[in-house]
Design an enzyme around this catalytic site. Structure first.
Site, PDB file in Angstrom:
ATOM      1  N   ASP A 101       0.771  -1.254  -0.057  1.00 22.25           N
ATOM      2  CA  ASP A 101      -0.112   0.053   0.035  1.00 22.25           C
ATOM      3  C   ASP A 101       0.835   1.121  -0.020  1.00 22.25           C
ATOM      4  O   ASP A 101       2.191   1.339   0.474  1.00 22.25           O
ATOM      5  CB  ASP A 101      -0.794   0.165   1.197  1.00 22.25           C
ATOM      6  CG  ASP A 101      -1.979  -1.062   1.118  1.00 22.25           C
ATOM      7  OD1 ASP A 101      -2.165  -1.794   0.243  1.00 22.25           O
ATOM      8  OD2 ASP A 101      -2.961  -0.953   2.162  1.00 22.25           O
ATOM      9  N   ASP A 102       0.156   2.166  -0.231  1.00 20.20           N
ATOM     10  CA  ASP A 102       0.824   3.743  -0.295  1.00 20.20           C
ATOM     11  C   ASP A 102       1.809   4.352  -1.239  1.00 20.20           C
ATOM     12  O   ASP A 102       2.267   5.321  -1.133  1.00 20.20           O
ATOM     13  CB  ASP A 102       1.031   4.017   1.215  1.00 20.20           C
ATOM     14  CG  ASP A 102       0.190   3.771   2.192  1.00 20.20           C
ATOM     15  OD1 ASP A 102      -1.057   3.429   2.149  1.00 20.20           O
ATOM     16  OD2 ASP A 102       0.095   3.769   3.517  1.00 20.20           O
ATOM     17  N   HIS A 152      -6.442   3.377  -3.690  1.00 23.93           N
ATOM     18  CA  HIS A 152      -6.269   3.434  -2.292  1.00 23.93           C
ATOM     19  C   HIS A 152      -6.643   5.060  -1.790  1.00 23.93           C
ATOM     20  O   HIS A 152      -5.916   5.322  -0.984  1.00 23.93           O
ATOM     21  CB  HIS A 152      -4.621   3.092  -1.744  1.00 23.93           C
ATOM     22  CG  HIS A 152      -4.685   2.820  -0.357  1.00 23.93           C
ATOM     23  ND1 HIS A 152      -5.559   2.295   0.514  1.00 23.93           N
ATOM     24  CD2 HIS A 152      -3.465   3.126   0.362  1.00 23.93           C
ATOM     25  CE1 HIS A 152      -5.043   2.245   1.662  1.00 23.93           C
ATOM     26  NE2 HIS A 152      -3.905   2.690   1.509  1.00 23.93           N
ATOM     27  N   HIS A 156      -5.520   9.802   1.084  1.00 22.66           N
ATOM     28  CA  HIS A 156      -5.336   8.720   2.293  1.00 22.66           C
ATOM     29  C   HIS A 156      -5.649   9.516   3.571  1.00 22.66           C
ATOM     30  O   HIS A 156      -4.858   9.587   4.520  1.00 22.66           O
ATOM     31  CB  HIS A 156      -3.867   8.361   2.285  1.00 22.66           C
ATOM     32  CG  HIS A 156      -3.798   7.150   3.021  1.00 22.66           C
ATOM     33  ND1 HIS A 156      -3.479   7.093   4.431  1.00 22.66           N
ATOM     34  CD2 HIS A 156      -3.587   5.834   2.469  1.00 22.66           C
ATOM     35  CE1 HIS A 156      -3.474   5.778   4.650  1.00 22.66           C
ATOM     36  NE2 HIS A 156      -3.399   5.187   3.672  1.00 22.66           N
ATOM     37  N   HIS A 247       3.744  -2.386   3.180  1.00 29.82           N
ATOM     38  CA  HIS A 247       3.828  -1.023   2.504  1.00 29.82           C
ATOM     39  C   HIS A 247       4.967  -0.946   1.825  1.00 29.82           C
ATOM     40  O   HIS A 247       6.039  -1.054   2.154  1.00 29.82           O
ATOM     41  CB  HIS A 247       3.428   0.002   3.720  1.00 29.82           C
ATOM     42  CG  HIS A 247       2.036   0.025   4.291  1.00 29.82           C
ATOM     43  ND1 HIS A 247       1.859  -1.039   5.357  1.00 29.82           N
ATOM     44  CD2 HIS A 247       1.173   0.822   4.258  1.00 29.82           C
ATOM     45  CE1 HIS A 247       0.430  -0.532   5.586  1.00 29.82           C
ATOM     46  NE2 HIS A 247       0.026   0.462   5.075  1.00 29.82           N
TER      47      HIS A 247
HETATM   48 ZN   LIG Z   1      -2.558   3.219   3.333  1.00 33.13          ZN
END
Ligand SMILES: [Zn+2]
Length: 310
Positions: A101-102, A152, A156, A247
């Protein structure tokens, strides 16, 4: 000229046919192709300018056929608008999906991609719109390597979103993913795993799969968590059909990069094979549980205080 162009069309048709066959045989829909396709599209464009009308039409049809082969990560109907933590797969085969993620993020995403390539495996990346805007080349690298991608949100954040704000967070990211990579994806991961702040509700209404996870590496807590602990968290909690949270972006993810080879090796020793999230859901052997997202107005704010930053 005409004969040469017809020969080109025939070659492209064979290419398209091979790609389709390859995709079906690997049950790997929507992957591969981007680099080769771009090249062939360009070839069709430049030749098409001088070709006769009939051939131009054939060129356009071929171009359309090739465009339709660009990666498209669709959600099986049974999972549309559902919250999913893992898949119920055949336990003998032990498939698992690593998710990152991210990103896309400078350095760490590319390091993760290198490790995945060395291990000949595919994973799934949930991209943040504003990070994608800053790092489009990295996103194209993810897609060119054959990994799946999901949405995503744009910024965020964890606060409550009005329906219009939620739509903007998700739709703007979806549009930029398509513009940057040519990929359409119907996989959504809510920031922080928050299901009740309006984002997941919008994703549900728009037939996304709301992808949570079943195994948390705890790398969202930052570099204070030792590499060995990250690996242990994954290796001790892995189950067939599992979805592992990791991540690659949003900050310093060097411990995740360091832990990744241990995680991959450890899971392989346990007999796991790695697939993307779309592939994993395609292996589901029973109907997913019905778990609708609660509308935001029924949500109590307490969730926002307990969730780590994910
Ligand atoms: Zn995230």
């Amino acid at each position: 000229m005409r004969i040469a162009f017809i020969a080109l069309i025939a070659m492209c048709a064979i290419l398209v046919s091979n790609i389709i066959t390859s995709e079906i045989s690997h049950a790997n829909r929507g992957m591969v192709v981007s680099a080769t396709v771009t090249h062939k599209e360009n070839a069709v464009n430049s030749d098409g300018l001088t070709a006769e009308a009939g051939i131009e039409e054939q060129g356009e049809a071929l171009k359309l056929a090739i465009a339709q082969l660009k990666p498209k990560f669709e959600v099986p109907e049974a999972f549309q608008g559902k919250v999913i933590r893992e898949a119920k797969t055949n336990t003998e085969d032990k498939f698992i999906a690593l998710t990152f993620d991210d990103g896309p993020w400078p350095r760490t995403t590319s390091k993760v991609l290198e490790i995945l390539k060395e291990n000949d495996m595919k994973a799934t990346f949930f991209l943040i719109g504003k990070h994608l805007k800053d790092n489009p080349e990295i996103a194209r690298e993810i897609v060119a390597d054959g990994h799946a991608i999901g949405n995503h949100t744009w910024s965020h954040q964890y606060h409550k979103f009005s329906p219009a704000e939620a739509a903007k967070e998700i739709d703007d990211t979806e549009a930029l993913i398509y513009e940057t990579t040519g990929v359409k994806t119907s996989y959504f991961r809510p920031p922080g795993g928050m299901l009740k702040n309006g984002l997941a509700a919008y994703a549900e209404q728009n037939s996304y799969a709301v992808m949570m996870w079943s195994v948390d590496s705890a790398d969202s807590r930052g570099n204070g968590v030792p590499v060995a602990t990250l690996a242990k968290n994954v290796l001790e909690n892995a189950r067939p059909g599992g979805v592992v949270l990791l991540h690659d972006g949003g900050g310093d993810r060097s411990t995740t990069v360091q832990a990744l080879p241990q995680i991959i090796e450890g899971l392989r020793q346990q007999g796991y094979k790695f697939v993307t999230v779309p592939q994993l859901l395609g292996m589901q052997t029973e109907a997913p549980p019905s778990q609708p997202v609660m509308p935001p107005e029924e949500h109590a704010d307490k969730d926002t205080q307990t969730l780590p930053s994910q």
